[in-house]
Design a protein around this motif. Sequence first.
Motif, PDB file in Angstrom:
ATOM      1  N   ARG A  43      -1.245  36.260  -8.790  1.00 47.01           N
ATOM      2  CA  ARG A  43      -2.194  36.281  -7.676  1.00 47.01           C
ATOM      3  C   ARG A  43      -1.483  36.253  -6.323  1.00 47.01           C
ATOM      4  O   ARG A  43      -1.061  35.201  -5.847  1.00 47.01           O
ATOM      5  CB  ARG A  43      -3.157  35.099  -7.812  1.00 47.01           C
ATOM      6  CG  ARG A  43      -3.977  35.206  -9.083  1.00 47.01           C
ATOM      7  CD  ARG A  43      -5.073  34.196  -9.174  1.00 47.01           C
ATOM      8  NE  ARG A  43      -6.052  34.636 -10.178  1.00 47.01           N
ATOM      9  CZ  ARG A  43      -7.158  33.985 -10.477  1.00 47.01           C
ATOM     10  NH1 ARG A  43      -7.451  32.859  -9.865  1.00 47.01           N
ATOM     11  NH2 ARG A  43      -7.993  34.459 -11.386  1.00 47.01           N
ATOM     12  N   ASP A  54      -5.487  27.910 -11.141  1.00 44.44           N
ATOM     13  CA  ASP A  54      -6.869  28.319 -10.866  1.00 44.44           C
ATOM     14  C   ASP A  54      -7.301  27.764  -9.515  1.00 44.44           C
ATOM     15  O   ASP A  54      -7.867  28.473  -8.686  1.00 44.44           O
ATOM     16  CB  ASP A  54      -7.785  27.788 -11.985  1.00 44.44           C
ATOM     17  CG  ASP A  54      -9.239  28.106 -11.721  1.00 44.44           C
ATOM     18  OD1 ASP A  54      -9.536  29.267 -11.386  1.00 44.44           O
ATOM     19  OD2 ASP A  54     -10.081  27.187 -11.839  1.00 44.44           O
ATOM     20  N   ASP A  75      -7.737  29.767  -5.403  1.00 46.11           N
ATOM     21  CA  ASP A  75      -8.949  29.881  -4.581  1.00 46.11           C
ATOM     22  C   ASP A  75      -8.653  29.432  -3.149  1.00 46.11           C
ATOM     23  O   ASP A  75      -9.117  30.039  -2.187  1.00 46.11           O
ATOM     24  CB  ASP A  75     -10.100  29.050  -5.172  1.00 46.11           C
ATOM     25  CG  ASP A  75     -10.986  29.867  -6.109  1.00 46.11           C
ATOM     26  OD1 ASP A  75     -10.462  30.822  -6.734  1.00 46.11           O
ATOM     27  OD2 ASP A  75     -12.187  29.562  -6.224  1.00 46.11           O
TER      28      ASP A  75
HETATM   29 MN    MN Z   1     -10.798  30.585 -10.579  1.00 45.06          MN
END
Ligand code: MN
Length: 353
Positions: free
Chosen positions: A105, A248, A252
Amino acid sequence: MSKTYKVAVIGGDGTGPEVVREAIKVLQVASRRHGFTLDLQDFDFGGARYLRTGEALPDSAADEMRQFNAILLGAIGHPDVKPGILEKGILLRLRFELDQYINLRPVKLFPGVETPIKNKGPAEIDYVVVRENTGDLYSGVGGVSLKGTPHEVAVQSAVYNRFQVDRCLKYAFECARKRGKKKTLALCGKTNVLTYLYDLWERAFHEMGAAEYPDIKREYYHVDATCMWMIKNPEWFDVIVTGNMFGDIITDLGAMTQGGMGIAAGGNINPAGVSMFEPIGGSAPKYTGKNVINPLAAICAAGMMLETLGEAKAAAAIEAAVADVTAHKLKSLGAGQMGFSTTEVGDLVAERV
Ligand code: MN
Ligand code: IPM
């Protein structure tokens, strides 16, 4: 003969199909310009299919996906389906069955995009998070007893083995080397509390780094401190590697610093198998069908897909086109606030590729 890539397309729920349509528009132009062909096949996995058939994903799905070079995914999540069913039944199941053990990411602020962090710009916000994508609290180990009673007990364990940790670290070290920027890999953990789990990560991290990556500088941050520095000094980071759950959460946070879910993309990567690329935001039911959602995250995911397939030039062209559009065209990245519709933003990028 030009190369042909077989791509499975899962538009999914909500605004997923709309943003994927724009990503494909851009991919088609890139393929013509850069001399390769895309053989696309649609799959209807998602909430609507589940409500119709009672099945989130056919058992044959992973095997079918293995026939493709890559998967492009829109979004999974339906307002009429209880949370967890589609996420676990489609998204997590594909990640696990295809052993996509890396969730890559990038946190990159494009020019012209507003970040909530004062006095930081594209030069300061440009790093990648390598999130382990198969273990941790996501491994499904746990259980419940005395359910519904005042003494109900619930356990959900964070599980890692050395093999999972090592293969993820290897990818992250290679990533830091390939980027060639600050040549720094930061491990994000919680060694002061998770004294089994992140002790394993930390030992593996230093062993591998010392033995195989002496050119890469190693840093360690607790996850809470990572959140702090991602806001205060994002320029410190180059590559961050972490477990599934922390990954995770911090991605964000990272997405918000790069302008929000409208632009945040990710890849679920199996370096030796089939990888799946997705905008990391959700299905945004309230914007569905309105032609207002931002397709840039899906377009960036498509760019990451090309990079992974080996079409680095085409991927760079997509990234440059997105940067030109954010710098000179869009008013904002928010749904309905771009100054353009979903399809128009797709056109703007496509004509610049
Ligand atoms: Mn997520
Ligand atoms: C993500 C999502 C998923 C995750 C959910 C939908 C299962 O939040 O891709 O970050 O937790 O991995």
